[in-house]
Scaffold this motif. Structure first.
Motif, PDB file in Angstrom:
ATOM      1  N   GLN A   1      55.828 -16.050  21.026  1.00 36.64           N
ATOM      2  CA  GLN A   1      55.938 -14.719  20.767  1.00 36.64           C
ATOM      3  C   GLN A   1      57.189 -14.354  20.436  1.00 36.64           C
ATOM      4  OE1 GLN A   1      53.311 -12.502  20.731  1.00 36.64           O
ATOM      5  NE2 GLN A   1      52.013 -14.547  21.375  1.00 36.64           N
TER       6      GLN A   1
ATOM      7  N   GLN B   1      52.473 -14.944  13.877  1.00 40.43           N
ATOM      8  CA  GLN B   1      51.638 -14.007  14.734  1.00 40.43           C
ATOM      9  C   GLN B   1      50.423 -13.226  14.019  1.00 40.43           C
ATOM     10  OE1 GLN B   1      53.843 -11.017  17.273  1.00 40.43           O
ATOM     11  NE2 GLN B   1      54.856 -12.773  18.253  1.00 40.43           N
TER      12      GLN B   1
ATOM     13  N   ARG C   1      58.519 -16.316  13.245  1.00 43.32           N
ATOM     14  CA  ARG C   1      57.588 -16.314  14.217  1.00 43.32           C
ATOM     15  C   ARG C   1      56.832 -15.063  14.162  1.00 43.32           C
ATOM     16  NH1 ARG C   1      61.566 -18.122  19.267  1.00 43.32           N
ATOM     17  NH2 ARG C   1      61.440 -20.483  18.761  1.00 43.32           N
ATOM     18  N   ARG C   2      57.269 -13.815  13.642  1.00 43.82           N
ATOM     19  CA  ARG C   2      56.551 -12.501  13.495  1.00 43.82           C
ATOM     20  C   ARG C   2      55.423 -12.759  12.526  1.00 43.82           C
ATOM     21  NH1 ARG C   2      53.782  -9.297  13.413  1.00 43.82           N
ATOM     22  NH2 ARG C   2      53.819  -7.087  13.692  1.00 43.82           N
TER      23      ARG C   2
ATOM     24  N   ARG D   1      51.717 -20.467  19.880  1.00 46.87           N
ATOM     25  CA  ARG D   1      52.764 -19.656  18.988  1.00 46.87           C
ATOM     26  C   ARG D   1      53.673 -19.025  19.788  1.00 46.87           C
ATOM     27  NH1 ARG D   1      48.700 -17.290  14.289  1.00 46.87           N
ATOM     28  NH2 ARG D   1      48.349 -19.220  13.225  1.00 46.87           N
TER      29      ARG D   1
END
Length: 392
Positions: free
Chosen positions: A77, A124, A120-121, A75
């Protein structure tokens, strides 16, 4: 005040049938009966189970997941951004397009860059496959251990639930049954403690309700000496639960055919135990056969109300399993757990955006070339060149 509340709570008319008192359930002449304070030992035992579970996940589950080929996805960051991070934590994980446009303007980003940051956040915070595997592995191990019930197959009430009420409530307590009940209660208490830290699925609220109902039912059934019917309920649940945990574990590995077979077996066992045996055997005997020559009392309504709530949860999860079965029949293999959140992909969204732009270009080309404007700068220059050429 506390002593008066305790005295009011443990009135025999709440817990025991009419004309039965706690004095009749005192240990005497070698006959041992269950007592409510016995269940207090489940609290420290639950903490021990939590420590053992953490050790299992770290020293057994993690190496086992790698050996079976479970791999976490790489993934990307996100770049630190205080404005977007504050909105993500306080306002929500999925802002609407107007909010995205406003945030993009504040941060000096394009709309697509802002969308990509939130995507993407969110990824996470999603658990990796190895974490899911370790959690399910620990659950499967404990379910398999608890499935080794000390209930003898020779017990008459195991095959005829109506025998659960024979000589009730004067039924003695067997040491093996006490320890099994204690372990089961400690196990569900440990699940309640770990729920805020485990992988959160879409049925998180239903899981919380289920675990609370089970803990209350087990405490009540032990205190009221309803161990026989309580044991039947636990046996019906455990028979499908360990299959579910095993199925989820294999689903994270490369053995898809094994997962498909386990899923089919689990579905059949779940439907038969939760939708056939539970209402026709357990609910029937607790609603009708439990009364016998005694009238209903508070514990009768309390226990049956919680059992009916369990049945509603069974129906809810049966609908989810049916949806997965329909998908299995259409596609020929088991899909991901529909209770889990969808794993978002950067490439998929980029492809969707590119497809939308291509569609817009095609629509523009389909309408044909637009006529050139006659009052533009390029048109005026072209006109002067034409006149100059003609004059020459």
């Amino acid at each position: 005040m506390l002593s008066s509340f305790n005295e009011w709570l443990w009135q025999h008319r709440f817990w025991l049938p009419p004309n039965v008192t706690w004095a009749e359930l005192e240990d005497q002449d070698g006959r041992v009966y269950p007592h409510p304070q016995d269940m207090l030992a489940a609290l420290p035992l639950a903490l021990v189970l939590l420590a053992m579970r953490l050790a299992f996940e770290r020293f057994i589950g993690l190496p086992l997941s790698r050996w079976l080929g479970v791999r976490d996805q790489t993934r990307r960051q996100v770049k630190p951004n205080a404005t977007l991070e504050k909105h993500f934590l306080t306002e929500g994980h999925r802002p609407k397009e107007p909010q995205l446009s406003l945030l993009a303007a504040r941060c000096g980003l394009t709309l697509r860059q802002t969308q990509r940051w939130f995507r993407r956040r969110r990824k996470q915070d999603q658990p990796q496959l190895t974490k899911k595997f370790c959690e399910d592995g620990a659950g499967w191990g404990w379910m398999g251990l608890l499935g080794l019930t000390p209930v003898s197959l020779q017990e008459s009430w195991l095959w005829a639930p109506v025998m659960c009420w024979e000589n009730y409530p004067n039924q003695t307590l067997k040491p093996s049954l006490y320890w099994w009940y204690l372990l089961e209660l400690a196990f569900y208490l440990s699940l309640l403690i770990r729920l805020p830290f485990d992988v959160k699925r879409k049925d998180f609220k239903e899981q919380v309700i289920h675990h609370f109902v089970v803990v209350i039912l087990m405490t009540f059934s032990y205190s009221a000496n309803l161990l026989r019917i309580g044991s039947l309920v636990l046996l019906l649940h455990d028979s499908a639960d360990y299959l579910l945990e095993a199925c989820k574990m294999v689903n994270y590995t490369q053995y898809q055919h094994v997962c498909d077979a386990l899923f089919l077996i689990f579905s059949l066992v779940f439907f038969y135990t939760r939708l056939v045996l539970f209402p026709t055997q357990i609910l029937y005997t607790t609603y009708y056969e439990s009364l016998g020559n005694r009238g209903p009392f508070f514990g009768y309504y309390f226990c049956n109300g919680l059992l009916m709530l369990l049945q509603l949860l069974h129906v809810f999860w049966s609908c989810l399993i049916l949806r997965m079965l329909c998908s299995f029949i259409k596609k020929g293999q088991m899909e991901k757990d529909i209770r889990s959140d969808v794993e978002e992909s950067d490439s998929s969204e980029e492809e969707a955006a590119g497809a939308q732009e291509t569609l817009q270009l095609k629509n523009g080309a389909a309408r044909g070339p637009r006529p050139a404007p006659t009052d533009g700068l390029r048109s005026r220059v072209a006109g002067r060149l034409t006149r100059h050429t003609t004059a020459t």
